[in-house]
Design an enzyme around this catalytic site. Sequence first.
Site, PDB file in Angstrom:
ATOM      1  N   CYS A 225      16.533  60.779  99.417  1.00 41.05           N
ATOM      2  CA  CYS A 225      15.571  60.045  98.805  1.00 41.05           C
ATOM      3  C   CYS A 225      14.327  61.018  99.199  1.00 41.05           C
ATOM      4  O   CYS A 225      13.362  61.202  98.297  1.00 41.05           O
ATOM      5  CB  CYS A 225      15.425  58.670  99.161  1.00 41.05           C
ATOM      6  SG  CYS A 225      14.166  57.693  98.244  1.00 41.05           S
TER       7      CYS A 225
ATOM      8  N   CYS B 214      18.207  50.783 101.401  1.00 37.11           N
ATOM      9  CA  CYS B 214      17.180  49.824 100.679  1.00 37.11           C
ATOM     10  C   CYS B 214      18.302  49.166  99.432  1.00 37.11           C
ATOM     11  O   CYS B 214      17.994  48.074  99.105  1.00 37.11           O
ATOM     12  CB  CYS B 214      16.136  50.537  99.917  1.00 37.11           C
ATOM     13  SG  CYS B 214      16.517  51.908  98.998  1.00 37.11           S
TER      14      CYS B 214
END
Length: 239
Positions: free
Chosen positions: A101, A197
């Site tokens: 990410c 997440c």
Amino acid sequence: MAKILVAMSGGVDSSLVAALLHEAGHDVTGVTMHLWDDDDGRLAESLCCSQEMTDSARRVCSQLGIPYYVFNYQKEFRRHVIDYFLNEYAQGYTPNPCLACNRDIKFRALMVRASALGMDYVATGHYARIQQENGVYQLLRARDRDKDQSYMLHMLQQDDLARLMFPIGEYSKPQVRALAAERGLASADRPESQDICFVPGGDYRNLLREEQPASLRPGPIVDMQGRELGRHDGLPLYT
């Protein structure tokens, strides 16, 4: 005065970054990267990548009197992070989705967007430091070694480091919370999330069962002599 885009998660770290840079007289804009669909039920369980995250960041920007925007990166997040995560597990590896990410979303797509908007720098709430010596930028560990995140940023190149800021790398986590509380920031007491997440609770196996059930092929557990000791439900569940 520099024009700075601050990536805001809604947590105390990035909130304090925005506050410190604003107080220093910079032209600060807060942004949150929208990575998940709002109707995904898993969002309700997660402390990040949720509507709560966006609301918290927006409140802080309102307190500071700075602009705030939400950028949609759902397609990029799916391709570069979630699909990578699932494919690595399916091959028996243990992936690091946060590294992917950072590399492909936060410090690639966001830097491109910042350039398009005419921003001089991108700032984040990572616990790391940048030092320039003899014209060369060095990525250093944070002062708070317990919170250090420099290992997650090892892929950054010189051009990236020249345009990045990590203002809280000089502080410890307790100091960050204290500084945020002094300023009355809405996120000062917001709890931390260390979960992946898109995998609230950290149990990636449920995501594998939902998204890549074909990768979970049962088989034997054998010892060095080839004797079968038991059965497993799929190697990706154990890596």
